[in-house]
Design a protein around this motif. Sequence first.
Motif, PDB file in Angstrom:
ATOM      1  N   GLU A   6       0.833  -1.213   0.000  1.00 57.51           N
ATOM      2  CA  GLU A   6       0.000   0.000   0.000  1.00 57.51           C
ATOM      3  C   GLU A   6       0.859   1.250   0.000  1.00 57.51           C
ATOM      4  OE1 GLU A   6      -3.829  -1.895   2.437  1.00 57.51           O
ATOM      5  OE2 GLU A   6      -2.325  -0.660   3.477  1.00 57.51           O
ATOM      6  N   ASP A   7       1.924   1.249   0.787  1.00 58.21           N
ATOM      7  CA  ASP A   7       2.795   2.421   0.857  1.00 58.21           C
ATOM      8  C   ASP A   7       3.611   2.604  -0.424  1.00 58.21           C
ATOM      9  OD1 ASP A   7       1.883   2.944   3.389  1.00 58.21           O
ATOM     10  OD2 ASP A   7       3.596   2.044   4.411  1.00 58.21           O
ATOM     11  N   ALA A   8       4.132   1.494  -0.949  1.00 59.38           N
ATOM     12  CA  ALA A   8       4.996   1.591  -2.132  1.00 59.38           C
ATOM     13  C   ALA A   8       4.224   1.990  -3.382  1.00 59.38           C
ATOM     14  CB  ALA A   8       5.714   0.262  -2.356  1.00 59.38           C
ATOM     15  N   PHE A   9       2.984   1.469  -3.518  1.00 63.61           N
ATOM     16  CA  PHE A   9       2.222   1.680  -4.757  1.00 63.61           C
ATOM     17  C   PHE A   9       1.052   2.643  -4.583  1.00 63.61           C
ATOM     18  CE2 PHE A   9       4.477  -2.291  -5.354  1.00 63.61           C
ATOM     19  CZ  PHE A   9       4.940  -2.179  -6.655  1.00 63.61           C
ATOM     20  N   ASP A  10       0.984   3.289  -3.422  1.00 59.78           N
ATOM     21  CA  ASP A  10      -0.076   4.272  -3.153  1.00 59.78           C
ATOM     22  C   ASP A  10      -1.461   3.665  -3.372  1.00 59.78           C
ATOM     23  OD1 ASP A  10       1.844   6.124  -2.525  1.00 59.78           O
ATOM     24  OD2 ASP A  10       1.805   7.112  -4.481  1.00 59.78           O
ATOM     25  N   LEU A  11      -1.688   2.514  -2.770  1.00 64.34           N
ATOM     26  CA  LEU A  11      -2.984   1.843  -2.875  1.00 64.34           C
ATOM     27  C   LEU A  11      -3.933   2.344  -1.791  1.00 64.34           C
ATOM     28  CD1 LEU A  11      -1.713  -1.813  -3.481  1.00 64.34           C
ATOM     29  CD2 LEU A  11      -2.295  -0.063  -5.186  1.00 64.34           C
ATOM     30  N   ARG A  22      -7.552  -0.983 -10.791  1.00 64.05           N
ATOM     31  CA  ARG A  22      -7.293  -2.423 -10.958  1.00 64.05           C
ATOM     32  C   ARG A  22      -5.936  -2.636 -11.621  1.00 64.05           C
ATOM     33  NH1 ARG A  22     -12.647  -2.584 -13.189  1.00 64.05           N
ATOM     34  NH2 ARG A  22     -14.172  -3.157 -11.585  1.00 64.05           N
ATOM     35  N   GLY A  23      -5.605  -1.772 -12.564  1.00 64.09           N
ATOM     36  CA  GLY A  23      -4.295  -1.866 -13.197  1.00 64.09           C
ATOM     37  C   GLY A  23      -3.164  -1.655 -12.201  1.00 64.09           C
ATOM     38  N   MET A  24      -3.361  -0.744 -11.260  1.00 63.36           N
ATOM     39  CA  MET A  24      -2.347  -0.514 -10.224  1.00 63.36           C
ATOM     40  C   MET A  24      -2.190  -1.756  -9.339  1.00 63.36           C
ATOM     41  SD  MET A  24      -3.291   3.380  -9.041  1.00 63.36           S
ATOM     42  CE  MET A  24      -2.104   3.313  -7.683  1.00 63.36           C
ATOM     43  N   ILE A  25      -3.308  -2.376  -9.002  1.00 63.18           N
ATOM     44  CA  ILE A  25      -3.256  -3.606  -8.200  1.00 63.18           C
ATOM     45  C   ILE A  25      -2.501  -4.692  -8.958  1.00 63.18           C
ATOM     46  CG2 ILE A  25      -4.645  -5.508  -7.315  1.00 63.18           C
ATOM     47  CD1 ILE A  25      -4.876  -3.250  -5.437  1.00 63.18           C
ATOM     48  N   GLN A  26      -2.807  -4.858 -10.245  1.00 63.47           N
ATOM     49  CA  GLN A  26      -2.134  -5.867 -11.053  1.00 63.47           C
ATOM     50  C   GLN A  26      -0.644  -5.581 -11.134  1.00 63.47           C
ATOM     51  OE1 GLN A  26      -3.733  -8.621 -12.591  1.00 63.47           O
ATOM     52  NE2 GLN A  26      -1.616  -9.299 -12.878  1.00 63.47           N
ATOM     53  N   TRP A  27      -0.291  -4.327 -11.298  1.00 62.64           N
ATOM     54  CA  TRP A  27       1.111  -3.894 -11.372  1.00 62.64           C
ATOM     55  C   TRP A  27       1.836  -4.226 -10.072  1.00 62.64           C
ATOM     56  CZ3 TRP A  27       2.883   1.587 -10.004  1.00 62.64           C
ATOM     57  CH2 TRP A  27       4.256   1.748 -10.277  1.00 62.64           C
ATOM     58  N   SER A  28       1.210  -3.924  -8.952  1.00 61.55           N
ATOM     59  CA  SER A  28       1.846  -4.211  -7.666  1.00 61.55           C
ATOM     60  C   SER A  28       2.041  -5.706  -7.462  1.00 61.55           C
ATOM     61  CB  SER A  28       1.018  -3.622  -6.520  1.00 61.55           C
ATOM     62  OG  SER A  28      -0.236  -4.282  -6.383  1.00 61.55           O
ATOM     63  N   ALA A  29       1.051  -6.510  -7.871  1.00 61.47           N
ATOM     64  CA  ALA A  29       1.158  -7.966  -7.708  1.00 61.47           C
ATOM     65  C   ALA A  29       2.274  -8.522  -8.579  1.00 61.47           C
ATOM     66  CB  ALA A  29      -0.169  -8.628  -8.058  1.00 61.47           C
ATOM     67  N   GLU A  30       2.363  -8.066  -9.819  1.00 58.83           N
ATOM     68  CA  GLU A  30       3.418  -8.540 -10.713  1.00 58.83           C
ATOM     69  C   GLU A  30       4.797  -8.158 -10.183  1.00 58.83           C
ATOM     70  OE1 GLU A  30       2.373  -6.830 -14.427  1.00 58.83           O
ATOM     71  OE2 GLU A  30       0.740  -8.268 -14.842  1.00 58.83           O
ATOM     72  N   THR A  31       4.893  -6.976  -9.596  1.00 65.92           N
ATOM     73  CA  THR A  31       6.171  -6.553  -9.033  1.00 65.92           C
ATOM     74  C   THR A  31       6.537  -7.385  -7.810  1.00 65.92           C
ATOM     75  OG1 THR A  31       5.764  -4.300  -9.806  1.00 65.92           O
ATOM     76  CG2 THR A  31       7.470  -4.587  -8.135  1.00 65.92           C
ATOM     77  N   LEU A  32       5.549  -7.703  -6.983  1.00 62.44           N
ATOM     78  CA  LEU A  32       5.802  -8.544  -5.821  1.00 62.44           C
ATOM     79  C   LEU A  32       6.302  -9.915  -6.244  1.00 62.44           C
ATOM     80  CD1 LEU A  32       5.656  -9.248  -2.807  1.00 62.44           C
ATOM     81  CD2 LEU A  32       3.193  -9.695  -3.119  1.00 62.44           C
TER      82      LEU A  32
END
Length: 391
Positions: A161-166, A204-214
């Motif tokens: 949440e902090d890294a990707f501003d979720l 949703r794209g931000m969530i997908q981006w964060s998951a792929e980065t993780l």
Amino acid sequence: MHESASTFTHSADFDPQGDFKAFLRSVPARWGVYLFADADDQPVQLLCVKNLRASLKRRLGGEETIGLSKRVNYRELVRRVHWRRVDSAFEADWIYYEAARAVFRQTYRGMVGFRPAWFIHVNPETRFPRYVKTIDLSKGGLLLGPVEDKHVAARLIQHLEDAFDLCRYYSILVEAPDARACAYKQMHKCPAPCDGSISIDQYRGMIQWSAETLIDPAPMVRDQEQRMRDAAAELRFESAAKIKSFSDKIGQLGRGPFRHVRRLSDFTFLTIQHGPREQTAKAFLITSGRIEEVLGLIAIRDSIDVPGLLRCVLSRLADQIDAPVDEIGAERIGIVAQHLFAAKSRHGVFLPIGDIDERSAAKAWRDLRKQTREPEQEGEGVVKELQSIQS
């Protein structure tokens, strides 16, 4: 014999009037998981001990009793012993779990003492996606883990949440696009999908981006480091500092408490554990909530047959059928996760299947040889114990 028969490899009848010394000689003085059974071959007690022979001598010698309020002499009740030799803490935990599950079908979950595997879950396709910590591995969407416990899972979610501003407040997010944004929007730490500043599809794209980065942070880290160098070269030092801050946060993924995080579908390992003697090992394949011993390895001139090991593993993998992880599979993943996070001094070597090649397999053997073997035990050395006697 009940379902546990497939778990054990040996059995011996016990006659209290027979030659006790000969009976003891028929079992190894080594680490084992064993089951006491009565004359009808019904379970009496399940144990994991460091010295099977010493344990049987103590418990069947006539002095040891079962129960707290109702004392029952083992010698009067036990008529058969089923056992299986084990040679490592990982193998002992696995075999003990399988035996307990078979013997105590209704109650074993509250008795065996194994911790569940913690993952974080998100489904970017849902209307309002969010990360949650979970031990339910039957969920759809993305299950990412394992992490050591629920506290680390909560920390990982906060880190994302902090890294990707979720969005931090799900109760506000579900009112999008008609909600009133929280203070994180004013702090420029959230793009505010809740009030329509960005669309839910963009979020949703931000969530997908964060998951792929993780799942694989390395490409993102490389990209951010290059951006930081470019900004510094152009004397945009404030931008470079912001990029560095983001890069540092991303760099924590895949390390420390997050080092084993991967898709649940990628929770596949080859683990090499100590074998019954010096210069021997056992190889176990872990896939989709299943564990199986695939090979016993013997060292020749301090090395093992790495090509043979890889052929065996690939052959077994070809026979695997992808299937959802059920409740039992989740419990097995919990056992594996417990060893992934244990001290490396004696818990074997775990290789992700995707990283296996001849070099990594040979290194795993060398690393195993550096680990401390379980010492010989004179006494029984009880590790785990369950009983069916009602006291």
